[in-house]
Design an enzyme around this catalytic site. Structure first.
Site, PDB file in Angstrom:
ATOM      1  N   HIS A  77       0.840  -1.204   0.000  1.00 24.74           N
ATOM      2  CA  HIS A  77       0.000   0.000   0.000  1.00 24.74           C
ATOM      3  C   HIS A  77       0.873   1.250   0.000  1.00 24.74           C
ATOM      4  O   HIS A  77       1.136   1.835   1.060  1.00 24.74           O
ATOM      5  CB  HIS A  77      -0.927  -0.015   1.220  1.00 24.74           C
ATOM      6  CG  HIS A  77      -1.990   1.035   1.167  1.00 24.74           C
ATOM      7  ND1 HIS A  77      -3.166   0.965   1.905  1.00 24.74           N
ATOM      8  CD2 HIS A  77      -2.081   2.190   0.473  1.00 24.74           C
ATOM      9  CE1 HIS A  77      -3.903   2.039   1.648  1.00 24.74           C
ATOM     10  NE2 HIS A  77      -3.265   2.799   0.786  1.00 24.74           N
ATOM     11  N   HIS A 113       1.694   5.089  -2.217  1.00 26.73           N
ATOM     12  CA  HIS A 113       1.240   6.077  -3.212  1.00 26.73           C
ATOM     13  C   HIS A 113       2.473   6.843  -3.687  1.00 26.73           C
ATOM     14  O   HIS A 113       2.941   7.751  -3.005  1.00 26.73           O
ATOM     15  CB  HIS A 113       0.250   7.065  -2.578  1.00 26.73           C
ATOM     16  CG  HIS A 113      -0.999   6.424  -2.041  1.00 26.73           C
ATOM     17  ND1 HIS A 113      -2.140   6.284  -2.792  1.00 26.73           N
ATOM     18  CD2 HIS A 113      -1.288   5.891  -0.833  1.00 26.73           C
ATOM     19  CE1 HIS A 113      -3.097   5.702  -2.074  1.00 26.73           C
ATOM     20  NE2 HIS A 113      -2.593   5.448  -0.888  1.00 26.73           N
ATOM     21  N   PHE A 114       3.010   6.460  -4.829  1.00 30.33           N
ATOM     22  CA  PHE A 114       4.235   7.118  -5.316  1.00 30.33           C
ATOM     23  C   PHE A 114       3.948   8.331  -6.199  1.00 30.33           C
ATOM     24  O   PHE A 114       4.870   8.963  -6.701  1.00 30.33           O
ATOM     25  CB  PHE A 114       5.127   6.120  -6.061  1.00 30.33           C
ATOM     26  CG  PHE A 114       5.926   5.201  -5.152  1.00 30.33           C
ATOM     27  CD1 PHE A 114       5.877   5.346  -3.772  1.00 30.33           C
ATOM     28  CD2 PHE A 114       6.726   4.207  -5.671  1.00 30.33           C
ATOM     29  CE1 PHE A 114       6.595   4.515  -2.935  1.00 30.33           C
ATOM     30  CE2 PHE A 114       7.458   3.349  -4.841  1.00 30.33           C
ATOM     31  CZ  PHE A 114       7.377   3.506  -3.463  1.00 30.33           C
ATOM     32  N   ASN A 163      -4.324   6.216  -7.501  1.00 34.43           N
ATOM     33  CA  ASN A 163      -4.876   7.583  -7.452  1.00 34.43           C
ATOM     34  C   ASN A 163      -3.822   8.617  -7.851  1.00 34.43           C
ATOM     35  O   ASN A 163      -3.436   9.492  -7.070  1.00 34.43           O
ATOM     36  CB  ASN A 163      -5.471   7.900  -6.074  1.00 34.43           C
ATOM     37  CG  ASN A 163      -4.448   7.767  -4.946  1.00 34.43           C
ATOM     38  OD1 ASN A 163      -3.535   6.961  -5.025  1.00 34.43           O
ATOM     39  ND2 ASN A 163      -4.602   8.576  -3.910  1.00 34.43           N
ATOM     40  N   LYS A 181      -8.464  -1.315  -7.222  1.00 36.68           N
ATOM     41  CA  LYS A 181      -8.645  -0.509  -6.014  1.00 36.68           C
ATOM     42  C   LYS A 181      -9.820   0.434  -6.187  1.00 36.68           C
ATOM     43  O   LYS A 181      -9.917   1.171  -7.181  1.00 36.68           O
ATOM     44  CB  LYS A 181      -7.373   0.294  -5.736  1.00 36.68           C
ATOM     45  CG  LYS A 181      -7.503   1.389  -4.680  1.00 36.68           C
ATOM     46  CD  LYS A 181      -7.717   0.817  -3.289  1.00 36.68           C
ATOM     47  CE  LYS A 181      -7.890   1.889  -2.223  1.00 36.68           C
ATOM     48  NZ  LYS A 181      -6.639   2.601  -1.889  1.00 36.68           N
ATOM     49  N   ASP A 218       0.500   2.533   3.823  1.00 37.03           N
ATOM     50  CA  ASP A 218      -0.267   3.635   3.253  1.00 37.03           C
ATOM     51  C   ASP A 218       0.649   4.859   3.138  1.00 37.03           C
ATOM     52  O   ASP A 218       0.301   5.976   3.556  1.00 37.03           O
ATOM     53  CB  ASP A 218      -1.517   3.969   4.069  1.00 37.03           C
ATOM     54  CG  ASP A 218      -2.449   4.896   3.269  1.00 37.03           C
ATOM     55  OD1 ASP A 218      -3.433   5.397   3.845  1.00 37.03           O
ATOM     56  OD2 ASP A 218      -2.180   5.117   2.061  1.00 37.03           O
ATOM     57  N   PRO A 244      -4.915  14.673   3.172  1.00 35.12           N
ATOM     58  CA  PRO A 244      -4.667  13.653   4.194  1.00 35.12           C
ATOM     59  C   PRO A 244      -3.614  12.648   3.717  1.00 35.12           C
ATOM     60  O   PRO A 244      -3.584  12.292   2.534  1.00 35.12           O
ATOM     61  CB  PRO A 244      -6.028  12.972   4.332  1.00 35.12           C
ATOM     62  CG  PRO A 244      -6.660  13.112   2.987  1.00 35.12           C
ATOM     63  CD  PRO A 244      -6.130  14.398   2.400  1.00 35.12           C
ATOM     64  N   GLY A 245      -2.773  12.208   4.646  1.00 35.48           N
ATOM     65  CA  GLY A 245      -1.809  11.155   4.273  1.00 35.48           C
ATOM     66  C   GLY A 245      -0.508  11.308   5.038  1.00 35.48           C
ATOM     67  O   GLY A 245      -0.088  12.419   5.332  1.00 35.48           O
TER      68      GLY A 245
HETATM   69  N1  LIG Z   1      -4.749   7.711   3.310  1.00 41.78           N
HETATM   70  C1  LIG Z   1      -4.815   8.981   3.013  1.00 41.78           C
HETATM   71  O1  LIG Z   1      -5.192   9.788   3.859  1.00 41.78           O
HETATM   72  N2  LIG Z   1      -4.487   9.432   1.788  1.00 41.78           N
HETATM   73  C2  LIG Z   1      -4.162   8.584   0.638  1.00 41.78           C
HETATM   74  C3  LIG Z   1      -5.412   8.064  -0.021  1.00 41.78           C
HETATM   75  C4  LIG Z   1      -5.988   6.910   0.757  1.00 41.78           C
HETATM   76  O2  LIG Z   1      -5.292   5.915   0.960  1.00 41.78           O
HETATM   77  O3  LIG Z   1      -7.123   7.022   1.165  1.00 41.78           O
HETATM   78  C5  LIG Z   1      -3.410   9.416  -0.362  1.00 41.78           C
HETATM   79  O4  LIG Z   1      -3.239   8.955  -1.502  1.00 41.78           O
HETATM   80  O5  LIG Z   1      -2.956  10.515   0.004  1.00 41.78           O
HETATM   81 ZN   LIG Z   2      -3.738   4.732   0.588  1.00 38.93          ZN
HETATM   82 ZN   LIG Z   3      -7.215   4.743   1.526  1.00 39.92          ZN
END
Ligand SMILES: NC(=O)N[C@@H](CC(=O)O)C(=O)O
Ligand SMILES: [Zn+2]
Ligand SMILES: [Zn+2]
Length: 429
Positions: A55, A57-58, A89, A139, A290, A308-309
Site C-alpha cells: 500500500h 502512493h508514489f 490515485n 482498487k 499507506d 490527508p496522508g
Molecule cells: N490515506 C490517506 O489519507 N491518503 C491517501 C489516499 C488513501 O489511501 O485514502 C493518499 O493517496 O494521500
Molecule cells: Zn492509501
Molecule cells: Zn485509503
C-alpha cells in the site's frame, strides 16, 4: 560453475543457513559452502524474506512534486522493502489499460525496487484490458464511488472469470457528508476526525463484506482503524482480508494536538482505546504503510484543505522491530504480515518466502541498532512524520532485490526494479 552470490550466516527464525543466489533466484539453501563470484557475510544480523509493502502512493505520474517512483522506491529500499505495490490515485488515475501500461514503463525506468500495481476502476470496458496486464487488484475508494458502480465491477470480474481481488478504501460517503454538514468547517483537526467517524468505516465495511459474500469474490480492506471494524469482518474471513497501518496501530487522535495536519490521514486516527492494538495483529492479514506523501506547504493549509496522508516507508520496520525488542511482538509476525501475507493475497508468486526457486529478495535487520526517527533523513520527498522523535531499537541494515544490494548500512544504492506480474506465474516480459 560458481553461482553469482553466496550469502552466509543467514540467521532466520528457522535456523542459520547459507544461501546460494544465481540469476536473481535462490538456488540453494544449505549449511555447506558454495563456490560463488561474490560473497556476503550476514553474521550477527537477522534475515527476513524481502519485505513487501502492498500500500504505497508514489504519485507518479502527475503528482511527482510530492514523490515519484525514484524517490518513493529509494524510501522503500531505505526502509527495508524489496517490493512495493503502488496505488492508482495518480493524475490521471491508473484506471485504463493505457495508463496502466504507462505506469509499468515509468516504474521500470525509475524504481530501484520491484513493484506491482493496483489498478483503478471507473470504466467497466477497461477491466478486461487491465486484467491482461496482471494487476495486483482493482482498487476502489468507497468514499468516492457509488455502490451501483462497485457492483458493476464485481459482476464484470465474475463474467470474465477473474479472481483478482478488489481492494477497498472503506469509508461511506453519505455518512461523511452528513457529519461534515453538522460540524461545518470548524478549524480544528479533531473536527476533521469527527467528520469521518468510525461509523462511516463500519457502514462501508458492511457494504464491502456483503458484496464479497454475495459474489464469493476476494476483497481486501485497507487501513482498518478500529477494533469494531475488525470484528465486523470476522464472519466473512473466507473472502475478506484486511490491513492495518503503523499509525492506526500505534497512534491515536491525541497526536493531532501535537502534529496537526501532519497526522491528518483517512481514515482518521481514532481516540485512544477505540483503535487497533498489537493484540489484534493475529486477526489481521497484513501491515501496509499507506505511504501517502504530501508537501509541507500543502500540510500547512487549513484543517479542511490540507491533503490527508502520512509517509511511513522509512518508519514502519523500525517501529515494529522496537515492539519486537520490547517483547510485545514476535519477529515471525513481521514475516507473516509484511512478506508472506502480501505475496499470498496479491499473487506475487515468486516472492514472500526464503525458499529455493523464489526471488533472492532479503531484508537484513540489526535487532540491536538504536536511533531516533527524524524525517529530515528520509529519502522520501515527504519530510514529515507523526513518529518524529520515536526512539527505535532495531533497523534494516541491508535490502537485497533479486540478489542485488540496493541498500547497505542505511545508504541507498543504485538498483533496477522490475514490474511483477501478479496472480500468474509468467514473468512479465
Ligand atoms: N490515506 C490517506 O489519507 N491518503 C491517501 C489516499 C488513501 O489511501 O485514502 C493518499 O493517496 O494521500
Ligand atoms: Zn492509501
Ligand atoms: Zn485509503
Amino acid at each position: 560453475m560458481p553461482v553469482d552470490l553466496f550469502i552466509e550466516n543467514c540467521r532466520t527464525e528457522r535456523g542459520t543457513f547459507n544461501i546460494g543466489v544465481d540469476d536473481g533466484k535462490i538456488v540453494k539453501i544449505t549449511r555447506g559452502r558454495i563456490d560463488a563470484s561474490e560473497r556476503i557475510d550476514l553474521r550477527g544480523y537477522h534475515v527476513l524474506p524481502g519485505l513487501i509493502d502492498a500500500h504505497v502512493h508514489f504519485r507518479d505520474p502527475g503528482l511527482e512534486y510530492k514523490e515519484d517512483f525514484r524517490t518513493g522506491s529509494m524510501a522503500a529500499a531505505h526502509g527495508g522493502f524489496s517490493t512495493v505495490i503502488d496505488m492508482p490515485n495518480t493524475l490521471p488515475p491508473t484506471d485504463t489499460a493505457s495508463e496502466f501500461k504507462r505506469k509499468i514503463q515509468i516504474g521500470e525506468r525509475k524504481s530501484i525496487v520491484d513493484f506491482g500495481l493496483h489498478a483503478g476502476y471507473s470504466d467497466p470496458s477497461e477491466v478486461e484490458g487491465i486484467l491482461r496486464l496482471d494487476p495486483a487488484s482493482f482498487k476502489v475508494f468507497m468514499d468516492s464511488l457509488t455502490l451501483d458502480k462497485v457492483d458493476v465491477l464485481f459482476r464484470r470480474l465474475r463474467d470474465l472469470g477473474s479472481m483478482v481481488p478488489i481492494t477497498l478504501h472503506c469509508e461511506n460517503r453519505e455518512i461523511i457528508m452528513h457529519y461534515c454538514e453538522n460540524i461545518g468547517g470548524v478549524e480544528d483537526p479533531y473536527a476533521y476526525s469527527m467528520a469521518r467517524p468510525p461509523l462511516a468505516e463500519e457502514v462501508s465495511i458492511a457494504e464491502a463484506t456483503a458484496l464479497a459474500y454475495h459474489y464469493r469474490h476476494p476483497v481486501h480492506i485497507c487501513h482498518l482503524s478500529t477494533g469494531r471494524a475488525l470484528r465486523l469482518i470476522e464472519p466473512f474471513r473466507e473472502y475478506v482480508t484486511c490491513e492495518v497501518t503503523p499509525h492506526h496501530l500505534l497512534l491515536d487522535s491525541g497526536y493531532l494536538r501535537r502534529f496537526g495536519n501532519l497526522a491528518k490521514t483517512n481514515p482518521p486516527l481514532r481516540s485512544a482505546g477505540s483503535g487497533l492494538s498489537v493484540g489484534d495483529l493475529p486477526d489481521i492479514d497484513i501491515i501496509g504503510t499507506d505511504h501517502a506523501p504530501h508537501t509541507l506547504p500543502e500540510k500547512k493549509r487549513g484543517v479542511w484543505e490540507a491533503p490527508p496522508g502520512i509517509p511511513n516507508l522509512e518508519v514502519v520496520l523500525r517501529v515494529l522491530l522496537t515492539l519486537v525488542s520490547e517483547g510485545r511482538m514476535n519477529i515471525s509476525t513481521i514475516r507473516r504480515m509484511l512478506a508472506e501475507g502480501p505475496a499470498r493475497i496479491f499473487g506475487l508468486g515468486s516472492k514472500g518466502f526464503i525458499r529455493e526457486g523464489m526471488d533472492a529478495d532479503f531484508t537484513v535487520v540489526d535487532l540491536r541498532r538504536e536511533g531516533e526517527i527524524r524525517a529530515d533523513e528520509f529519502y522520501s520527498r515527504a519530510h514529515y512524520t507523526p513518529f518524529e522523535g520515536f526512539r527505535y531499537r532495531g533497523d534494516a541494515v541491508m535490502t537485497i532485490v533479486r540478489g542485488a544490494v540496493v541498500m547497505d548500512d542505511g545508504e541507498v544504492l543504485e538498483g533496477r526494479g522490475r514490474y511483477i506480474a501478479c496472480h500468474n506465474q509468467k514473468e512479465h516480459d
